[in-house]
Design a protein around this motif. Sequence first.
Motif, PDB file in Angstrom:
ATOM      1  N   GLY A   1       3.202   2.195   8.171  1.00  0.00           N
ATOM      2  CA  GLY A   1       3.951   2.004   8.011  1.00  0.00           C
ATOM      3  C   GLY A   1       4.084   1.044   7.109  1.00  0.00           C
ATOM      4  N   SER A   2       4.098   1.388   5.565  1.00  0.00           N
ATOM      5  CA  SER A   2       4.688   1.367   4.637  1.00  0.00           C
ATOM      6  C   SER A   2       5.102   2.537   3.696  1.00  0.00           C
ATOM      7  CB  SER A   2       4.409  -0.049   3.671  1.00  0.00           C
ATOM      8  OG  SER A   2       2.629   0.863   3.180  1.00  0.00           O
ATOM      9  N   GLY A   3       5.343   2.615   2.863  1.00  0.00           N
ATOM     10  CA  GLY A   3       6.115   3.644   1.864  1.00  0.00           C
ATOM     11  C   GLY A   3       4.610   3.568   0.319  1.00  0.00           C
ATOM     12  N   ASN A   4       3.479   3.042   1.013  1.00  0.00           N
ATOM     13  CA  ASN A   4       2.686   2.863  -0.136  1.00  0.00           C
ATOM     14  C   ASN A   4       1.003   2.713   0.215  1.00  0.00           C
ATOM     15  OD1 ASN A   4       2.875   0.483  -0.248  1.00  0.00           O
ATOM     16  ND2 ASN A   4       1.611  -0.209  -1.727  1.00  0.00           N
ATOM     17  N   SER A   5       0.967   3.250   1.659  1.00  0.00           N
ATOM     18  CA  SER A   5       0.360   3.521   2.166  1.00  0.00           C
ATOM     19  C   SER A   5      -0.550   4.504   3.588  1.00  0.00           C
ATOM     20  CB  SER A   5      -0.034   2.254   3.768  1.00  0.00           C
ATOM     21  OG  SER A   5       1.290   2.650   4.532  1.00  0.00           O
ATOM     22  N   ALA A   6      -1.377   4.931   3.438  1.00  0.00           N
ATOM     23  CA  ALA A   6      -2.174   5.988   4.139  1.00  0.00           C
ATOM     24  C   ALA A   6      -3.376   5.639   4.920  1.00  0.00           C
ATOM     25  CB  ALA A   6      -2.183   7.355   3.101  1.00  0.00           C
ATOM     26  N   ILE A   7      -4.047   7.038   5.736  1.00  0.00           N
ATOM     27  CA  ILE A   7      -4.524   6.969   6.589  1.00  0.00           C
ATOM     28  C   ILE A   7      -5.700   8.090   6.491  1.00  0.00           C
ATOM     29  CG2 ILE A   7      -4.467   6.964   8.636  1.00  0.00           C
ATOM     30  CD1 ILE A   7      -6.856   4.723   9.097  1.00  0.00           C
ATOM     31  N   GLU A   8      -7.120   8.284   6.005  1.00  0.00           N
ATOM     32  CA  GLU A   8      -7.688   9.580   6.691  1.00  0.00           C
ATOM     33  C   GLU A   8      -7.814   9.738   7.856  1.00  0.00           C
ATOM     34  OE1 GLU A   8     -10.523  13.074   4.003  1.00  0.00           O
ATOM     35  OE2 GLU A   8     -10.476  11.042   4.074  1.00  0.00           O
ATOM     36  N   LEU A   9      -7.517  10.547   8.574  1.00  0.00           N
ATOM     37  CA  LEU A   9      -8.162  10.923   9.687  1.00  0.00           C
ATOM     38  C   LEU A   9      -8.492  12.680  10.292  1.00  0.00           C
ATOM     39  CD1 LEU A   9      -5.546   9.233  12.474  1.00  0.00           C
ATOM     40  CD2 LEU A   9      -8.128   7.672  10.838  1.00  0.00           C
TER      41      LEU A   9
END
Length: 158
Positions: free
Chosen positions: A126-134
């Motif tokens: 949702g932002s230009g500086n985020s992620a999640i490992e899935l």
Amino acid sequence: MAIEKVKEYFKQYGMADKILEFSESSATVELAAQALHCEPQRIAKTLSFHLGDSVILIVVAGDAKIDNRKYKEQFGVKAKMLDFNEVEALIGHVVGGVCPFAVNKEVEIYLDVSLKRFETVFPACGSGNSAIELTIDELEKYSRFLQWIDCCKGWNEL
């Protein structure tokens, strides 16, 4: 902010603490790979398209590109990406943070087979500086996707 919506979304699954936020930008495949110290192809980029009166998201591997012929075979129309200025209003996230989580209700989500070669991938949150490992199973579960499709090129070519 969209990242707050995504955090709230993942709270219901006990996954909000898995969201990673960076001091630097992760808004492109290359920047995200640098921030995550992973191969660019493992970045799950989420592309947004007009499809008639609807909008859709297709989550693809970082090294994949939309194949116009395959897209037309899949959806019956030529691929037309959303304009930069349309994305936030129609999807619910800004460009660089578009992801398949906590999007506007009417948005349909598809996953491209280019992702299936990995155990885990990194979509934005949702932002230009985020992620999640899935894992791929988790991506399926949390993205509320409609189906797996094959509409990309570049990732499996020698």
